[in-house]
Write an enzyme that holds these catalytic residues in place. Structure first.
Site, short mmCIF file in Angstrom:
data_model
loop_
_atom_site.label_atom_id
_atom_site.label_comp_id
_atom_site.label_asym_id
_atom_site.label_seq_id
_atom_site.Cartn_x
_atom_site.Cartn_y
_atom_site.Cartn_z
N ASP A 202 -8.76 -10.93 -27.52
CA ASP A 202 -9.76 -10.96 -26.45
C ASP A 202 -9.62 -9.77 -25.50
O ASP A 202 -10.53 -9.49 -24.71
CB ASP A 202 -9.62 -12.26 -25.63
N ARG B 111 -17.67 -6.72 -31.83
CA ARG B 111 -17.02 -5.97 -30.74
C ARG B 111 -16.59 -4.56 -31.16
O ARG B 111 -16.41 -3.70 -30.30
CB ARG B 111 -15.85 -6.77 -30.16
C1 S3P Z 1 -9.40 -19.12 -28.28
C2 S3P Z 1 -8.93 -18.52 -29.41
C3 S3P Z 1 -9.38 -17.19 -29.86
C4 S3P Z 1 -10.03 -16.41 -28.74
C5 S3P Z 1 -11.03 -17.24 -27.99
C6 S3P Z 1 -10.36 -18.46 -27.38
C7 S3P Z 1 -8.92 -20.47 -27.94
O1 S3P Z 1 -10.32 -17.37 -30.89
O2 S3P Z 1 -10.65 -15.26 -29.25
O3 S3P Z 1 -11.61 -16.47 -26.94
O4 S3P Z 1 -9.11 -20.93 -26.79
O5 S3P Z 1 -8.32 -21.10 -28.81
P1 S3P Z 1 -9.88 -17.70 -32.42
O6 S3P Z 1 -9.27 -19.02 -32.42
O7 S3P Z 1 -11.16 -17.67 -33.18
O8 S3P Z 1 -8.95 -16.61 -32.79
#
Ligand code: S3P
Length: 439
Positions: free
Chosen positions: A326, A357
């Site tokens: 992120d 992105r």
């Molecule tokens: C998150 C996990 C990440 C992240 C997202 C929030 C979470 O995604 O990019 O903003 O709260 O578990 P992924 O689980 O798809 O990697």
């Protein structure tokens, strides 16, 4: 940045700054807030959360929970997110009277699906244009294996229709490292008979496990495997949500751009599965110290003090890419100003976030006159570049809008970010706070 920065509808104009200085109180972590809101709904009793995330994404989760019979209200206004109360109804929710609208929030759709798979009713989840393009097969596959019946649009895209029912436990080894998938399967595991195991290819954020424990569930973590036995009942909690480190990242990168800048961020989430960002920022040259470390319901919290020095750049690859997924937009958007530039590898997932992105960063940087090499799973951005202000696009993606708000601070001339209100998806007050700290 001068005070006369103007907002034009959903556009924001950002002016060059000489540095950043001050303190920012960051709203509660988005990942933790989503999980607290969902688990509070299926717990017994009334939960209260202070510093709950101000993100529109978390409001989507709360609205879905309300549609499933869990009332919630903001009990006092303290800061932006404030304190909220969620009335838990226990494991069995009420059938929703309308489609569950997850807005822009992949976290809402993916994690809530785990809970819906264990309900004795059918439900439908939809999202906005961006969410409607995002892959859901990653949760459909394990939930179907557990016994839920799920239909989707072509290619496993939303909307999803979930016919819940009795679930069986599984030992699931996802191919992609995803905390959302892990939480989804563990939440479904609460409703399954026997022990559900998620064995991930690499360690992802563990807020799901920590939150489950905070609500009274027993959950075991050994190596890369998390185990939960079904049928456990959750109890309401009162908790303070730590400040979102991924939101803090924008201010940390802003400080990194200007030697001598100083920024203080109190009460920030320091969970080790997220805090790799601080190591990388330090390797890249930012001076960082953490004070007042405390634990709140299993989550580490601390005050970050950061000072801009030399900004060297570096490499993000392998498990670091997953851990910083992120924060890569802001690291990349500010990389041209570093000495050595930045290379990002192993980041195929960046292409299926709220926007693509890799391409969004490359397009905006090129508009600012930067050289960027775009690759299928990453990018290479040379350092030592001078950027000019330009008309940029958020691509409807909160992190792209905020990343370029930071990059604009060191550009020559003003930068307009169209669709900057996308920032509200995770941080509605971002541009206001950025203006406050820019000199
Ligand atoms: C998150 C996990 C990440 C992240 C997202 C929030 C979470 O995604 O990019 O903003 O709260 O578990 P992924 O689980 O798809 O990697």
């Amino acid at each position: 940045m001068p005070d006369d920065s103007k907002h034009e509808g959903s556009s924001v104009v950002v002016y060059p700054a000489n540095g950043v200085r001050g303190m920012v109180r960051i709203p509660g972590d988005k990942s933790v807030s989503h999980r607290y809101a969902m688990l509070a709904g299926i717990a017994e009793g009334v939960s209260r959360f202070h510093n709950f995330s101000a993100a529109l994404d978390c409001a989507s989760t709360l609205d879905c929970m309300a549609n499933l019979g869990c009332e919630w209200k903001r009990s006092e206004s303290e800061g932006e997110g404030g304190t909220i109360e969620v009335h838990g109804v226990g494991p069995q929710l009420s059938a929703p009277s309308r489609v569950l609208d997850c807005g822009n929030s992949g976290s809402t759709m993916r994690m809530l699906s785990g809970i819906l798979a264990g309900q004795d009713f059918s439900s439908e989840l939809c999202g906005d244009e961006s969410l409607s393009r995002r892959p859901m097969a990653r949760i459909i596959t394990p939930l179907a294996e557990m016994g839920a019946k799920i239909s989707s649009s072509e290619g496993g895209r939303p909307p999803l229709k979930i016919q819940g029912g009795p679930l069986k436990s599984i030992h699931y080894k996802p191919e992609i490292a995803s905390a959302q998938v892990k939480s989804c399967v563990l939440f479904a595991g609460l409703f399954a008979e026997g022990e559900t195991v998620v064995e991930e290819p690499m360690r992802t954020r563990d807020h799901g496990e920590i939150a489950l424990r905070a609500f009274g569930a027993e959950i075991e973590r050994k190596g890369n495997a998390s185990r939960i036995v079904g049928g456990q009942r959750l109890r309401a909690i009162e908790a303070h949500v730590p400040g979102d480190l991924s939101s803090a990242a924008f201010f940390l990168c802003a400080a990194a751009l200007f030697p001598g800048s100083q920024i203080t961020l109190p009460g920030i989430l320091m969970n080790p599965t997220r805090a790799r960002l601080l190591d990388i920022l330090m390797q890249m040259g930012l001076k960082v110290s953490v004070a007042h470390l405390e634990e709140h319901h299993g989550e580490l919290v601390g005050t970050i003090e950061a000072r801009g020095a030399a900004w060297r750049g570096g490499l993000i690859a392998g498990s670091d890419t997953a851990a910083l997924i992120d924060e890569i937009p802001v690291l990349a958007a500010t990389a041209p100003y570093s000495e050595g530039g930045l290379e990002v590898r192993d980041g195929k997932e960046l292409r299926v976030k709220e926007s693509d992105r890799i391409s969004a960063v490359a397009m905006n940087l090129r508009k600012m006159g930067a050289e960027v090499e775009e690759r299928p799973d990453g990018m290479r951005i040379p350092g030592g570049q001078r950027l000019r202000g330009a008309e940029l696009d958020s691509f409807g993606d909160h992190r792209i809008a905020m990343a370029f708000g930071v990059a604009a601070l060191r550009a020559e001339g003003e930068t307009t970010i169209r669709g900057a209100d996308a920032a509200g998806v995770s941080y509605p007050a971002f541009f206001k706070e950025l203006r406050k700290i820019a000199d």
